[in-house]
Motif scaffolding. Structure first.
Motif, PDB file in Angstrom:
ATOM      1  N   LEU A  23       0.985  -1.104  -0.067  1.00  0.00           N
ATOM      2  CA  LEU A  23      -0.118   0.010   0.156  1.00  0.00           C
ATOM      3  C   LEU A  23       0.855   1.361  -0.109  1.00  0.00           C
ATOM      4  CD1 LEU A  23      -3.126  -1.051   2.404  1.00  0.00           C
ATOM      5  CD2 LEU A  23      -3.119  -0.644  -0.036  1.00  0.00           C
ATOM      6  N   ARG A  24       2.167   1.356   0.310  1.00  0.00           N
ATOM      7  CA  ARG A  24       3.156   2.414   0.222  1.00  0.00           C
ATOM      8  C   ARG A  24       3.319   2.496  -1.225  1.00  0.00           C
ATOM      9  NH1 ARG A  24       5.009   0.715   5.544  1.00  0.00           N
ATOM     10  NH2 ARG A  24       6.682  -0.536   4.675  1.00  0.00           N
ATOM     11  N   GLN A  25       3.441   1.473  -2.097  1.00  0.00           N
ATOM     12  CA  GLN A  25       3.844   1.477  -3.460  1.00  0.00           C
ATOM     13  C   GLN A  25       2.566   1.724  -4.302  1.00  0.00           C
ATOM     14  OE1 GLN A  25       6.376  -2.015  -4.605  1.00  0.00           O
ATOM     15  NE2 GLN A  25       6.478  -2.492  -2.216  1.00  0.00           N
ATOM     16  N   ALA A  26       1.249   1.389  -3.929  1.00  0.00           N
ATOM     17  CA  ALA A  26       0.373   1.310  -4.712  1.00  0.00           C
ATOM     18  C   ALA A  26      -0.994   1.683  -4.149  1.00  0.00           C
ATOM     19  CB  ALA A  26       0.224   0.270  -5.538  1.00  0.00           C
ATOM     20  N   THR A  27      -1.910   2.163  -4.928  1.00  0.00           N
ATOM     21  CA  THR A  27      -3.485   2.584  -4.174  1.00  0.00           C
ATOM     22  C   THR A  27      -4.225   1.387  -3.848  1.00  0.00           C
ATOM     23  OG1 THR A  27      -4.422   2.609  -6.407  1.00  0.00           O
ATOM     24  CG2 THR A  27      -3.620   4.731  -5.899  1.00  0.00           C
TER      25      THR A  27
END
Length: 485
Positions: free
Chosen positions: A296-300
């Motif tokens: 979730l830090r890398q993508a929605t």
């Protein structure tokens, strides 16, 4: 095509007929809340969320129960480790076991909500069902399938050799099985006998023990689920689910103790596959794990949900460093079409959009979902529809665009890909406010282009791009969409 699911117990795909017409009872194993959720927990929740949504779409009233194991050896061990420990993101010094369990239970709830997993009909905690567990143990002792420990420890064990179907779920022979690891063999008739009740041990918290006919103690892990599922879904229900790693010993033991007590138990057993890292089993010891938080830090959230839900639920899902980028590109293609098609058919404010899901569901998508929840094939239909819709947009065929838009919105709804925040899809007050501001910029850009002020037009486009907004020039004028993070 009729609904068909793979049943682990019979090792075949079977027609699904619910025990009660028009209703489905589903139980799937939730977490033992000893720590933060890992990616396997979330994949399982998404798989059974997809199942629930599809059954609901097919017109069934679905009662879903997902348990919380809030008392367990691992939870007590984690609590003991916190005594005198330094505080950290995962550790609260001197934290009681029940506070630790509740804290991590909230972490699971947050992750489920973030990724669009619908709340179950009910989510019982093990600690709230001790009387039901006592009653099940007494039934098993009375039927000759359980016995108090031979060493006066207060333990109670299930006698695996007393039940001639033991091992049938995983098709194993008792003599080939290892000893049950939940207690030492000293008080057992057979090392493979598993604990239904665990007598309280010296040094354990008093709060982690309940009175029972066999002495103070706490329930065994397997007993907890059997007691909770029959409490809410009855002695026989439609589907029992969980991760593939739970088949043995957890689900094998659940099935044995419940059926030995006289309950029909699950009509179908459904298990989702594991998540690997570049073909290898994820393991903290070799450092190849990836957590939902890291994803979730890398993508929605919608991109993470798309990735975790894109494979067939029974297959292995392999994570690679590019996995979320690929998922983001797929979601962006879907959203780009929805935004452009909505503007073309209904105007930028999305006024008058009424989704008729029954008429707009593509038959090929429905056939794929009916066939053991074949999400990969269903996603192929979704992307084919997006491509056809984009062709219709290029051709100016408004009716074909409308049909494709309704179909895409129906399919994304069933897959749970429209439940989390997405102002880029053309709906909601936030989008209308943003659209008003962007349209003013696009009008200024149009005027600049008409005046052949290319530098000003490019400046406006670059300014919007810096804000994460993509501008696309079409025969009908400029349209915009949000770029995925």
């Amino acid at each position: 095509m009729s609904l068909r699911f793979y049943d682990t117990a019979s090792a075949q795909v079977r027609d699904f007929v619910p025990l009660k017409e028009g209703e489905v009872s589903l139980y799937y194993c939730g977490a033992t809340v000893q720590g933060r959720p890992h990616v396997g927990h979330i994949r399982s929740a998404i798989a059974f969320d997809q199942l629930t949504r599809w059954l609901q779409f097919r017109g069934y009233r679905v009662t879903t129960v997902r348990n919380v194991t809030d008392i367990d050896d691992k939870i007590l061990a984690k609590s003991a480790e916190s005594v005198g420990a330094e505080p950290s993101a995962d550790v609260v010094p001197d934290e009681p076991w029940w506070a630790l369990a509740y804290r991590f239970e909230q972490e699971f709830a947050k992750a489920y909500d973030t990724l669009g997993v619908q709340r179950p009909t009910y989510e019982p905690r093990a600690t709230g069902h001790i009387p039901e567990m006592h009653a099940l143990i007494e039934r098993l002792i009375g039927a000759g399938h359980a016995y108090p420990a031979l060493d006066d420890s207060g333990d109670v064990y299930f006698d695996v050799r007393s039940w001639n179907k033991y091992g049938s779920l995983t098709r194993q022979n008792i003599d080939d099985m290892q000893a049950a690891p939940d207690a030492g063999p000293r008080g057992k008739r057979d090392p493979r006998d598993f604990a239904l009740w665990k007598g309280s041990k010296e040094g354990e918290p008093e709060t982690a023990a309940w009175d029972s006919p066999w002495g103070k103690g706490r329930p065994g892990w397997h007993l907890e689920c059997s007691a909770m599922v029959t409490k809410y879904l009855g002695p026989q229900f439609d589907i029992h689910g969980g991760g593939l790693d739970l088949r043995f010993p957890h689900h094998e033991n659940e099935m044995a103790q419940s059926q030995a007590a006289g309950d029909g138990f699950a009509n179908f057993w459904m298990h989702n596959g594991m998540v690997t890292f570049e073909g290898e089993k994820m393991s903290k010891s070799i450092g190849n794990t990836v957590s939902p938080e890291e994803m979730l830090r890398q993508a929605t959230p919608r991109v993470v949900r798309y990735y975790l839900g894109q494979a067939h639920y029974r297959s292995v899902l392999d994570y690679r460093p590019t996995s979320l980028q690929e998922a983001a590109a797929a979601v962006e293609r879907i959203d780009g079409f929805i935004a452009k098609a909505t503007a073309k058919v209904y105007g930028t404010a999305d006024s008058g959009f009424v989704l008729d899901t029954r008429r707009s569901m593509p038959a090929a998508f429905a056939d794929a979902m009916d066939d053991d929840l074949n999400v990969p094939q269903a996603l192929a239909v979704l992307h084919d529809t997006v491509r056809a819709g984009n062709t219709a947009l290029a051709d100016g065929n408004t009716e074909a665009v409308r049909d494709a838009l309704h179909a895409v919105r129906t399919m994304t709804g069933v897959l749970g890909l429209d439940d989390t925040q997405r102002i880029e899809t053309g709906t909601g007050a936030e989008h209308r406010a943003l659209d008003s501001l962007v349209q003013a910029q696009l009008e200024e850009r149009r005027a600049a282009r008409a005046a052949r002020d290319w530098a000003r037009a490019d400046s406006i486009r670059d300014s919007l791009a810096a804000a994460g907004i993509t501008v696309e020039d079409t025969a009908d004028g400029a349209s915009w969409s949000m770029v995925q993070d």
